[in-house]
Design an enzyme around this catalytic site. Structure first.
Site, PDB file in Angstrom:
ATOM      1  N   CYS A 258       0.795  -1.232   0.000  1.00 15.87           N
ATOM      2  CA  CYS A 258       0.000   0.000   0.000  1.00 15.87           C
ATOM      3  C   CYS A 258       0.827   1.283   0.000  1.00 15.87           C
ATOM      4  O   CYS A 258       0.428   2.265  -0.640  1.00 15.87           O
ATOM      5  CB  CYS A 258      -1.003  -0.011   1.153  1.00 15.87           C
ATOM      6  SG  CYS A 258      -0.317  -0.240   2.800  1.00 15.87           S
TER       7      CYS A 258
ATOM      8  N   ARG B 156      16.010   1.282   0.479  1.00 16.35           N
ATOM      9  CA  ARG B 156      15.886  -0.050  -0.106  1.00 16.35           C
ATOM     10  C   ARG B 156      15.253  -1.011   0.900  1.00 16.35           C
ATOM     11  O   ARG B 156      15.578  -2.201   0.944  1.00 16.35           O
ATOM     12  CB  ARG B 156      17.238  -0.563  -0.601  1.00 16.35           C
ATOM     13  CG  ARG B 156      17.116  -1.669  -1.626  1.00 16.35           C
ATOM     14  CD  ARG B 156      18.255  -1.718  -2.629  1.00 16.35           C
ATOM     15  NE  ARG B 156      19.553  -1.849  -2.021  1.00 16.35           N
ATOM     16  CZ  ARG B 156      20.576  -1.035  -2.309  1.00 16.35           C
ATOM     17  NH1 ARG B 156      20.429  -0.045  -3.177  1.00 16.35           N
ATOM     18  NH2 ARG B 156      21.734  -1.211  -1.722  1.00 16.35           N
ATOM     19  N   SER B 157      14.337  -0.493   1.714  1.00 18.41           N
ATOM     20  CA  SER B 157      13.646  -1.351   2.678  1.00 18.41           C
ATOM     21  C   SER B 157      12.642  -2.241   1.968  1.00 18.41           C
ATOM     22  O   SER B 157      12.190  -1.947   0.859  1.00 18.41           O
ATOM     23  CB  SER B 157      12.926  -0.496   3.725  1.00 18.41           C
ATOM     24  OG  SER B 157      11.809   0.149   3.142  1.00 18.41           O
TER      25      SER B 157
ATOM     26  N   ASP C 146      21.026   3.158  -0.978  1.00 16.62           N
ATOM     27  CA  ASP C 146      20.951   3.115   0.483  1.00 16.62           C
ATOM     28  C   ASP C 146      22.368   3.232   1.021  1.00 16.62           C
ATOM     29  O   ASP C 146      23.309   3.514   0.258  1.00 16.62           O
ATOM     30  CB  ASP C 146      20.213   1.859   0.988  1.00 16.62           C
ATOM     31  CG  ASP C 146      21.017   0.578   0.851  1.00 16.62           C
ATOM     32  OD1 ASP C 146      22.145   0.615   0.288  1.00 16.62           O
ATOM     33  OD2 ASP C 146      20.525  -0.481   1.290  1.00 16.62           O
TER      34      ASP C 146
END
Length: 304
Positions: free
Chosen positions: A145, A178-179, A201
């Site tokens: 989401c 870059r999670s 990152d």
């Protein structure tokens, strides 16, 4: 040039109307929707996000209950929500325990109730660029989401490609994060739609080559520095929560770039506003709306 500021609450309104209409149609058939949020924090960003989610669900006619749990009760709370036939969707508010444990907790949510779209069942479809759950192409896959909200906001801000083979063909994007929750899936979504994406990152940079002429995007090591990636990017999305992060300045940006700030901390210097064409200061309101949209799609897909 002064950037136009895009209000995510305004963009969310049209999507809320769409979801509200779907929820009303389900209610007319005797089907009410209920979401359970699981929260271990009593204050801070997670608790704030949970309060916004309750309001967002109520605004479209979805009942939502937030359950505050102790750290050693989180797994049991997820299992209880999974097993409750009256619960249609499950929302986790991070951090629940810690980054490593939270990655495992996401896998405990029943993917049929995962309105965040973070379970590996959904992630696998995303990274393989499979847009539908079924072979007939009638039921769309659920997308995470927050990245989905960012994509919708960028489209509203004017993000368009220049080619004919993919909607974002010819576009270069830079995602500073870059999670698993934001940066990685967003980069994949942009590349699957045809953009070339730099993913940055603290460990360095990668480049995602677009999915044009092949089924999905390709990920490669990159030597591009922050300066090089930002100077080339038509779109810059930054989601760095660390106080040590140096805000992105106007001097680093390509003129006319579209900017999105995802972190609670502002990642862009004021000078960036004089170079960019549009700036999205936050994404929260639309993230909640995309979660409710995911819920409706899950219920309709599963026929529950």
């Amino acid at each position: 040039m002064t950037a136009i500021v895009v209000d995510p609450s305004e963009v969310a309104r049209a999507y809320r109307d769409e979801v509200r209409a779907s929820v009303s149609a389900l209610a007319e058939r005797g089907r009410t929707l209920r979401v359970v949020g699981i929260l271990s924090q009593h204050d801070g960003p997670a608790a704030t996000y949970a309060r916004y989610a309750v309001k967002g669900c109520e605004a479209v006619g979805i009942a939502m209950e937030v359950r505050h749990v102790a750290l050693d009760e989180v797994e049991a709370a997820i299992a209880a929500a999974n097993g409750d036939r009256e619960v249609d969707g499950v929302f986790l508010y991070y951090p629940l325990i810690d980054p490593i444990a939270d990655r495992w907790l996401r896998e405990l949510v029943d993917p049929r109730k995962d309105i965040e779209g973070m379970h590996s069942f959904w992630s696998r479809l995303l990274y393989e660029n499979r847009r539908f759950v079924d072979d007939a192409g009638t039921h769309r896959a659920i997308l995470p989401c927050t990245p989905l909200a960012i994509l919708k906001l960028l489209q509203h801000a004017g993000m368009r490609g220049e080619g004919s083979e993919a909607p974002l063909e010819g576009l270069t994007a830079c995602v500073v994060n870059r999670s698993d929750i934001v940066g990685r899936p967003l980069a994949a979504m942009l590349a699957n739609d045809g953009a070339r994406v730099y993913s940055l990152d603290v460990h360095g940079s990668l480049v995602l080559e677009p999915a044009i002429g092949r089924h999905t995007h390709d990920v490669r090591d990159s030597t591009a520095t922050r300066a090089e990636a930002l100077a080339e990017a038509d779109v810059v999305v930054s989601a760095v929560p660390a106080a040590a992060f140096e805000p992105i300045t106007g001097a680093e940006l390509k003129p006319g770039a579209l900017l999105v700030n995802v972190a609670e901390r502002r990642n862009f210097d004021d000078s960036a506003m004089e170079v960019a064409s549009a700036f999205v200061p936050r994404v929260g309101p639309l993230t909640v709306t995309m979660a409710t949209r995911n819920l409706v799609r899950l219920v309709e897909t599963l026929g529950r």
